[in-house]
Scaffold this motif. Structure first.
Motif, PDB file in Angstrom:
ATOM      1  N   VAL A 144      46.502  32.221  40.768  1.00 20.66           N
ATOM      2  CA  VAL A 144      45.134  32.446  40.305  1.00 20.66           C
ATOM      3  C   VAL A 144      44.494  33.507  41.202  1.00 20.66           C
ATOM      4  N   LEU A 145      43.800  34.444  40.581  1.00 20.29           N
ATOM      5  CA  LEU A 145      43.143  35.535  41.290  1.00 20.29           C
ATOM      6  C   LEU A 145      41.736  35.704  40.740  1.00 20.29           C
ATOM      7  N   ARG A 146      40.785  35.863  41.625  1.00 15.91           N
ATOM      8  CA  ARG A 146      39.423  36.116  41.177  1.00 15.91           C
ATOM      9  C   ARG A 146      39.208  37.625  41.091  1.00 15.91           C
ATOM     10  N   ALA A 147      39.011  38.131  39.882  1.00 13.15           N
ATOM     11  CA  ALA A 147      38.844  39.569  39.667  1.00 13.15           C
ATOM     12  C   ALA A 147      38.349  39.807  38.252  1.00 13.15           C
ATOM     13  N   ASP A 148      38.117  41.059  37.924  1.00 13.37           N
ATOM     14  CA  ASP A 148      37.759  41.458  36.574  1.00 13.37           C
ATOM     15  C   ASP A 148      39.040  41.545  35.751  1.00 13.37           C
ATOM     16  N   ARG A 149      39.104  40.794  34.678  1.00 13.32           N
ATOM     17  CA  ARG A 149      40.324  40.724  33.874  1.00 13.32           C
ATOM     18  C   ARG A 149      40.704  42.097  33.324  1.00 13.32           C
ATOM     19  N   ARG A 150      39.697  42.858  32.915  1.00 13.74           N
ATOM     20  CA  ARG A 150      39.962  44.187  32.372  1.00 13.74           C
ATOM     21  C   ARG A 150      40.652  45.075  33.411  1.00 13.74           C
ATOM     22  N   LEU A 151      40.181  45.029  34.664  1.00 12.77           N
ATOM     23  CA  LEU A 151      40.776  45.860  35.704  1.00 12.77           C
ATOM     24  C   LEU A 151      42.193  45.419  36.029  1.00 12.77           C
ATOM     25  N   MET A 152      42.419  44.122  36.091  1.00  6.75           N
ATOM     26  CA  MET A 152      43.772  43.652  36.397  1.00  6.75           C
ATOM     27  C   MET A 152      44.747  43.998  35.285  1.00  6.75           C
ATOM     28  N   ALA A 153      44.268  43.976  34.033  1.00  8.14           N
ATOM     29  CA  ALA A 153      45.126  44.368  32.914  1.00  8.14           C
ATOM     30  C   ALA A 153      45.503  45.845  33.034  1.00  8.14           C
ATOM     31  N   ARG A 154      44.531  46.677  33.445  1.00  7.32           N
ATOM     32  CA  ARG A 154      44.821  48.093  33.615  1.00  7.32           C
ATOM     33  C   ARG A 154      45.832  48.307  34.734  1.00  7.32           C
ATOM     34  N   LEU A 155      45.689  47.584  35.840  1.00 12.48           N
ATOM     35  CA  LEU A 155      46.620  47.709  36.958  1.00 12.48           C
ATOM     36  C   LEU A 155      48.029  47.334  36.524  1.00 12.48           C
ATOM     37  N   ILE A 156      48.163  46.208  35.843  1.00 11.64           N
ATOM     38  CA  ILE A 156      49.486  45.745  35.399  1.00 11.64           C
ATOM     39  C   ILE A 156      50.079  46.704  34.379  1.00 11.64           C
ATOM     40  N   VAL A 199      45.540  52.659  39.435  1.00 14.98           N
ATOM     41  CA  VAL A 199      46.046  51.518  40.206  1.00 14.98           C
ATOM     42  C   VAL A 199      45.461  51.546  41.618  1.00 14.98           C
ATOM     43  N   ARG A 200      45.466  52.715  42.235  1.00 15.75           N
ATOM     44  CA  ARG A 200      44.923  52.836  43.599  1.00 15.75           C
ATOM     45  C   ARG A 200      43.430  52.501  43.634  1.00 15.75           C
ATOM     46  N   ARG A 201      42.681  52.996  42.663  1.00 15.07           N
ATOM     47  CA  ARG A 201      41.239  52.740  42.622  1.00 15.07           C
ATOM     48  C   ARG A 201      40.947  51.241  42.486  1.00 15.07           C
ATOM     49  N   ILE A 202      41.683  50.589  41.588  1.00 19.02           N
ATOM     50  CA  ILE A 202      41.465  49.150  41.382  1.00 19.02           C
ATOM     51  C   ILE A 202      41.858  48.375  42.636  1.00 19.02           C
ATOM     52  N   ALA A 203      42.994  48.749  43.236  1.00 24.35           N
ATOM     53  CA  ALA A 203      43.448  48.062  44.447  1.00 24.35           C
ATOM     54  C   ALA A 203      42.420  48.221  45.571  1.00 24.35           C
ATOM     55  N   GLU A 204      41.879  49.414  45.732  1.00 30.05           N
ATOM     56  CA  GLU A 204      40.878  49.636  46.780  1.00 30.05           C
ATOM     57  C   GLU A 204      39.616  48.830  46.508  1.00 30.05           C
ATOM     58  N   ARG A 205      39.259  48.684  45.239  1.00 26.98           N
ATOM     59  CA  ARG A 205      38.048  47.935  44.900  1.00 26.98           C
ATOM     60  C   ARG A 205      38.172  46.480  45.326  1.00 26.98           C
ATOM     61  N   TYR A 206      39.371  45.922  45.262  1.00 25.96           N
ATOM     62  CA  TYR A 206      39.572  44.513  45.601  1.00 25.96           C
ATOM     63  C   TYR A 206      40.261  44.323  46.952  1.00 25.96           C
ATOM     64  N   GLY A 207      40.403  45.392  47.730  1.00 20.50           N
ATOM     65  CA  GLY A 207      41.024  45.266  49.038  1.00 20.50           C
ATOM     66  C   GLY A 207      42.498  44.942  48.980  1.00 20.50           C
ATOM     67  N   MET A 208      43.154  45.320  47.909  1.00 19.94           N
ATOM     68  CA  MET A 208      44.597  45.077  47.773  1.00 19.94           C
ATOM     69  C   MET A 208      45.377  46.166  48.519  1.00 19.94           C
TER      70      MET A 208
END
Length: 394
Positions: free
Chosen positions: A281-293, A357-366
């Protein structure tokens, strides 16, 4: 600035500063040599008089020798005499490093003046006069050089930054034009993309002949590829600054959904899919995680070899996607997250996926880790903070 812009900016600025440093050092050396020469010229006039006085004393000693045999000395200077073969006859010099080729020079904190004798008094051909060097000229010269270096360094650095910005301005303008083109393109393809996808979803492939079914799958593959590209364009131009709608996401379920979406693309290249997913389970914006995947899976498909393999592993805190594709060199790994950068010119695309992917990862500290070898494949790992409390409830 994009990384390519920053790299060009730094390279130009480094080359400019290196050139300016070289010019400054040459100028400083020229100024130092000029000041040294001026000081020696001023000293030479005084030392010529000293040499003349010493020559008169040597002449008197030569004529009175051997009744008188004490070498003449003077409180104002020290001296030495050498014969024609450069052999020392007598010396009171503090620094005996003598140079017969120069008439005046600095050595060890002293100044030496050399005079050739017309008459061989006491067998001497060379007379050396030594006086202590007044170091005030040296301190003054270095102080001026340092002040000039500091002031010119500040000015030249500001000028270099300005020139470097002018240097990268055409690149920045080209990127801005490309961004504008992408934004306009995103608006234009919105309706066609949704129309194509809607019609593809309405067709039941079970009722088609084998030949038509293969045609339908090719259309579906193309439609899914265009759809993924459109979602990337929409994210960058229309939705990137949209407020986040964070929620607890079942990452295992989301991965299953995205793998199902990409299934037809896997089949199009005869790729073998191996999945090993653990409930996370991860707390995040579903739309952003779908884009990353989607972008990680899209690259794993796009740059894989036909008949290759894709492995998807999910553990609490890490998502790993492995492919057996073309792989990358260390230099390419450093540049893959740059916008508009592509692995090669064969597969096409805008080079946006990994930038997103980099932008989304940076937004969530990944943290993203890339391991790749040319011709062997690539492993992408995304490290994140899983919601352990929610996972334990499951």
């Amino acid at each position: 600035m994009l990384r390519s812009e920053r790299k060009s900016f730094r390279r130009f600025l480094a080359l400019y500063m290196l050139l300016m440093l070289g010019i400054f050092l040459l100028s400083a050396l020229f100024y130092y040599r000029n000041e040294e020469r001026s000081m020696l010229i001023a000293q030479k006039e005084r030392m010529i008089d000293y040499a003349a006085d010493q020559v008169r004393r040597l002449k008197a000693l030569h004529e009175a020798f051997p009744r008188q045999n004490r070498y003449p000395r003077d409180a104002r200077f020290r001296s030495a005499i050498y014969d024609l073969e450069y052999v020392q006859i007598f010396s009171t010099l503090r620094d005996n490093r003598v140079d017969f080729l120069r008439d005046i020079y600095r050595t060890g904190g002293y100044i030496h003046f050399v005079k050739l004798l017309d008459s061989y008094y006491l067998g001497a051909k060379y007379l050396f006069i030594e006086v202590p060097e007044d170091r005030r000229w040296w301190t003054t010269t270095l102080t001026r050089i340092l002040i000039a270096g500091l002031l010119s360094g500040v000015f030249l650095t500001l000028l270099g930054v300005y020139l470097a910005r002018l240097f990268v301005r055409p690149m920045r303008r080209s990127i801005e034009l490309l961004d504008d083109f992408i934004q306009d393109t995103t608006h234009e393809i919105n309706t066609p993309v949704h129309t194509i996808l809607a019609n593809v979803e309405m067709i039941d492939p079970a009722g088609l002949s084998e030949r038509d079914r293969r045609r339908f799958e090719r259309i579906a593959v193309a439609a899914r590829s265009v759809s993924t590209l459109y979602e990337d364009l929409k994210f960058l131009t229309l939705e990137q600054d949209r407020p986040l709608q964070e929620e607890r996401i079942d990452l295992e379920q989301l991965l299953e959904e995205r793998l199902e979406y990409f299934e037809i693309l896997f089949r199009s290249k005869a790729l073998q899919l191996h999945r090993d997913l653990v409930p996370t389970v991860l707390r995040a914006d579903r739309r952003l995680m779908a884009r990353l995947i989607d972008n990680l899976l899209s690259n794993a498909v796009k740059y894989n070899r036909r008949g290759g393999r894709i492995e998807v592993r999910l553990r609490p805190g890490v998502l790993e996607i492995v492919d057996t594709g073309v792989g990358m060199s260390p230099q390419e790994i450093e540049e893959i997250f740059e916008r508009y950068h592509r692995f090669n010119d064969v597969e096409g695309g805008f080079g946006l996926g990994l930038d997103i992917v980099r932008r989304i990862a940076e937004r969530y500290g990944m943290r993203i880790e890339v391991q790749s070898r040319k011709g062997e494949g690539t492993t992408m790992r995304v490290y994140f903070d899983a919601d352990e409390t929610e996972r334990s409830k499951k």
